[in-house]
Write an enzyme that holds these catalytic residues in place. Structure first.
Site, PDB file in Angstrom:
ATOM      1  N   GLY A 140       0.833  -1.205   0.000  1.00 21.69           N
ATOM      2  CA  GLY A 140       0.000   0.000   0.000  1.00 21.69           C
ATOM      3  C   GLY A 140       0.862   1.246   0.000  1.00 21.69           C
TER       4      GLY A 140
ATOM      5  N   ALA B 204      15.537  10.660  -0.174  1.00 19.91           N
ATOM      6  CA  ALA B 204      16.610  10.599   0.825  1.00 19.91           C
ATOM      7  C   ALA B 204      17.582   9.463   0.498  1.00 19.91           C
ATOM      8  CB  ALA B 204      16.013  10.404   2.221  1.00 19.91           C
TER       9      ALA B 204
ATOM     10  N   ARG C  31       1.529  -5.447  -6.063  1.00 16.03           N
ATOM     11  CA  ARG C  31       1.505  -6.649  -5.237  1.00 16.03           C
ATOM     12  C   ARG C  31       1.824  -7.821  -6.150  1.00 16.03           C
ATOM     13  NH1 ARG C  31      -2.581  -3.659  -1.919  1.00 16.03           N
ATOM     14  NH2 ARG C  31      -1.462  -3.436   0.035  1.00 16.03           N
TER      15      ARG C  31
ATOM     16  N   ASP D 183       4.443  -4.482   6.441  1.00 17.14           N
ATOM     17  CA  ASP D 183       4.981  -5.760   6.930  1.00 17.14           C
ATOM     18  C   ASP D 183       5.001  -6.844   5.849  1.00 17.14           C
ATOM     19  OD1 ASP D 183       2.224  -5.935   6.968  1.00 17.14           O
ATOM     20  OD2 ASP D 183       2.125  -7.083   8.843  1.00 17.14           O
TER      21      ASP D 183
ATOM     22  N   THR E  59       3.745   3.181   5.726  1.00 15.25           N
ATOM     23  CA  THR E  59       2.339   2.782   5.744  1.00 15.25           C
ATOM     24  C   THR E  59       1.574   3.752   6.632  1.00 15.25           C
ATOM     25  OG1 THR E  59       0.776   1.184   6.678  1.00 15.25           O
ATOM     26  CG2 THR E  59       3.025   1.016   7.464  1.00 15.25           C
ATOM     27  N   ILE E  60       0.351   4.071   6.245  1.00 13.21           N
ATOM     28  CA  ILE E  60      -0.429   5.005   7.070  1.00 13.21           C
ATOM     29  C   ILE E  60      -0.922   4.339   8.351  1.00 13.21           C
ATOM     30  CG2 ILE E  60      -1.186   6.363   5.081  1.00 13.21           C
ATOM     31  CD1 ILE E  60      -4.006   5.079   5.500  1.00 13.21           C
ATOM     32  N   ASP E  61      -0.825   2.996   8.428  1.00 13.53           N
ATOM     33  CA  ASP E  61      -1.474   2.264   9.522  1.00 13.53           C
ATOM     34  C   ASP E  61      -0.738   2.352  10.865  1.00 13.53           C
ATOM     35  OD1 ASP E  61      -3.272   1.441   7.548  1.00 13.53           O
ATOM     36  OD2 ASP E  61      -2.098  -0.348   7.091  1.00 13.53           O
TER      37      ASP E  61
ATOM     38  N   ASP F 274       1.454   0.346  12.011  1.00 14.32           N
ATOM     39  CA  ASP F 274       1.327  -0.994  12.605  1.00 14.32           C
ATOM     40  C   ASP F 274       2.622  -1.800  12.576  1.00 14.32           C
ATOM     41  OD1 ASP F 274       1.431  -1.324   9.890  1.00 14.32           O
ATOM     42  OD2 ASP F 274      -0.245  -2.721   9.750  1.00 14.32           O
TER      43      ASP F 274
ATOM     44  N   ARG G   4     -18.136  17.869  11.543  1.00 15.02           N
ATOM     45  CA  ARG G   4     -18.624  18.500  12.778  1.00 15.02           C
ATOM     46  C   ARG G   4     -19.334  19.830  12.476  1.00 15.02           C
ATOM     47  NH1 ARG G   4     -17.683  17.937  18.221  1.00 15.02           N
ATOM     48  NH2 ARG G   4     -16.040  16.412  18.197  1.00 15.02           N
TER      49      ARG G   4
ATOM     50  N   ARG H 146      -6.116  -0.893   8.841  1.00 15.72           N
ATOM     51  CA  ARG H 146      -6.112  -2.375   8.807  1.00 15.72           C
ATOM     52  C   ARG H 146      -6.419  -2.921  10.195  1.00 15.72           C
ATOM     53  NH1 ARG H 146      -1.582  -4.860   4.922  1.00 15.72           N
ATOM     54  NH2 ARG H 146      -0.247  -4.171   6.595  1.00 15.72           N
TER      55      ARG H 146
HETATM   56  P1  ADP Z   1       2.348  -4.174   2.710  1.00 14.74           P
HETATM   57  O1  ADP Z   1       3.814  -4.141   2.503  1.00 14.74           O
HETATM   58  O2  ADP Z   1       1.716  -2.825   2.573  1.00 14.74           O
HETATM   59  O3  ADP Z   1       1.982  -4.904   3.993  1.00 14.74           O
HETATM   60  P2  ADP Z   1       1.446  -6.511   1.129  1.00 14.74           P
HETATM   61  O4  ADP Z   1       1.110  -7.323   2.328  1.00 14.74           O
HETATM   62  O5  ADP Z   1       0.503  -6.491   0.001  1.00 14.74           O
HETATM   63  O6  ADP Z   1       1.719  -4.982   1.488  1.00 14.74           O
HETATM   64  O7  ADP Z   1       2.860  -7.040   0.594  1.00 14.74           O
HETATM   65  C1  ADP Z   1       3.459  -6.466  -0.550  1.00 14.74           C
HETATM   66  C2  ADP Z   1       4.184  -7.531  -1.351  1.00 14.74           C
HETATM   67  O8  ADP Z   1       5.209  -8.129  -0.549  1.00 14.74           O
HETATM   68  C3  ADP Z   1       3.323  -8.711  -1.781  1.00 14.74           C
HETATM   69  O9  ADP Z   1       2.585  -8.460  -2.959  1.00 14.74           O
HETATM   70  C4  ADP Z   1       4.367  -9.791  -2.022  1.00 14.74           C
HETATM   71  O10 ADP Z   1       4.952  -9.683  -3.306  1.00 14.74           O
HETATM   72  C5  ADP Z   1       5.421  -9.475  -0.955  1.00 14.74           C
HETATM   73  N1  ADP Z   1       5.207 -10.400   0.165  1.00 14.74           N
HETATM   74  C6  ADP Z   1       4.209 -10.379   1.083  1.00 14.74           C
HETATM   75  N2  ADP Z   1       4.289 -11.438   1.911  1.00 14.74           N
HETATM   76  C7  ADP Z   1       5.354 -12.158   1.511  1.00 14.74           C
HETATM   77  C8  ADP Z   1       5.973 -13.368   1.959  1.00 14.74           C
HETATM   78  N3  ADP Z   1       5.494 -14.071   2.993  1.00 14.74           N
HETATM   79  N4  ADP Z   1       7.079 -13.802   1.300  1.00 14.74           N
HETATM   80  C9  ADP Z   1       7.573 -13.116   0.250  1.00 14.74           C
HETATM   81  N5  ADP Z   1       7.036 -11.976  -0.227  1.00 14.74           N
HETATM   82  C10 ADP Z   1       5.947 -11.487   0.389  1.00 14.74           C
END
Ligand code: ADP
Length: 319
Positions: A11, A22, A72, A103, A125-127, A129, A154, A171
């Site tokens: 995201g 940077a 993704r 993550d 990420t904006i979350d 988290d 408001r 999320r």
């Molecule tokens: P974010 O980084 O915002 O949490 P995603 O969860 O969609 O976003 O993850 C982004 C990309 O990172 C995924 O489309 C995938 O290519 C890669 N990714 C996510 N999980 C795994 C994993 N367990 N192993 C390898 N690559 C991963």
């Protein structure tokens, strides 16, 4: 290390561009070659990689989104996909990679590091988290977007006796809802980390009504469930005129706040320092205003915790 790469993944978040800038400028300052990977891991496997110059990142510090685009990829989750990505980088001579994302993206970075290709994660990420950092890049901007939107709601709310349910992103994390709840003086904040009974929310609304309150604002984190459903239940239970606003993707866009630009600059620069020291498998962050880095596997094994003292305070201030 003489050549490094940078990509944005998952995201998008406001401030990602400031982080890319940077990384590129810090690398060039230290006479490294720096390569931008377009479309996240998808582009990495395809070899969609271009050398970045000082001018490549001119005039982007104030722009939302990401000039490197994001994507993704399921293929990248496989061993073969990761091997393909490493081969593309080895062809050019890239020796380390900076991954700006959340993550999910860090899981990819962890896998590459385990395969012998050093990566650094920069939390974008904006979350908010990600464990190991007080703030993620984009959180502050998204928070301010919510605060401005709720202020506007408001304004119109004061003309009517209404209850407003405002669903915000995050999320599984309640940070955006909690901070916005405090900043907007919401009557209730509903977050996934803390169960609050529907009866207690309704009780508070009724007490407010008895005191002559003209309107009430409930901020609901998306991780709890649908704002529309929640609004329906409130209306059924209280017979109060209820309106629902789902803020949606406006929270992901816009020019990054001053705080996010500074955070992105500090974290982007730190990630280059780490690669230059030959260090991989780390996630950078900021704790008590000091730039830190933690083991990527440790960060991924932990769960982000919302600040429960702030939650208590939000309740105390909204009696
Ligand atoms: P974010 O980084 O915002 O949490 P995603 O969860 O969609 O976003 O993850 C982004 C990309 O990172 C995924 O489309 C995938 O290519 C890669 N990714 C996510 N999980 C795994 C994993 N367990 N192993 C390898 N690559 C991963």
């Amino acid at each position: 290390m003489k050549k490094i790469g940078v990509l944005t993944s998952g995201g998008d978040a406001p401030g990602m561009n400031a982080a890319v800038r940077a990384v590129v400028r810090k690398a060039i300052y230290h006479e490294l070659e720096v390569y931008g990977v377009y479309n996240g891991y998808e582009g990495l496997m395809e070899g969609n990689i271009k050398k970045m110059e000082l001018g490549s990142v001119g005039d982007i510090i104030q722009r939302g989104g990401t000039i490197l685009y994001s994507a993704r990829s399921n293929e990248f989750k496989t061993d073969a996909g990761q091997q393909k990505a490493i081969e593309q980088m080895r062809k050019i001579g890239i020796e380390g990679l900076i991954v700006i994302g959340g993550d999910g993206s860090f899981r990819g970075a962890e896998k590459l590091t385990q395969k012998g290709f050093p990566c650094i994660g920069v939390p974008g990420t904006i979350d908010n988290d990600i464990p190991g950092t007080d703030y993620t890049i984009g959180f502050d901007t998204a928070l301010n977007t919510i605060v401005n939107a709720v202020d506007k709601i408001r304004d119109t709310a004061t003309s009517h006796e209404r209850t407003y349910v405002i669903e915000v992103m995050g999320r599984d994390a309640g940070d955006l809802a909690l901070w916005a709840g405090l900043a907007n003086g919401a009557e209730s904040v509903i977050i996934p980390e803390q169960e609050e009974s529907f009866e207690s929310v309704v009780g508070k609304l009724k007490r407010g009504q008895e005191r002559g309150k003209k309107h009430s604002i409930i901020i609901l984190a998306e991780g709890v469930g649908s704002g529309v459903e929640y609004g329906k239940r409130i209306e059924e239970e209280t017979s109060m005129d209820t309106r629902v606003t789902v803020l949606g993707h406006i929270q992901r866009g816009g020019s990054p706040s001053g705080y996010d630009r500074v955070l992105a600059s500090r974290l982007g620069a730190k990630s280059v320092d780490l690669l230059m020291d030959g260090v991989g498998g780390r996630v950078v962050g900021v704790e008590n205003n000091i730039v830190v880095d933690h083991d990527i596997s440790k960060v991924l094994s932990e769960k982000h915790a919302v600040n429960m003292n702030m939650y208590k305070l939000a309740n105390q201030l909204s009696i």
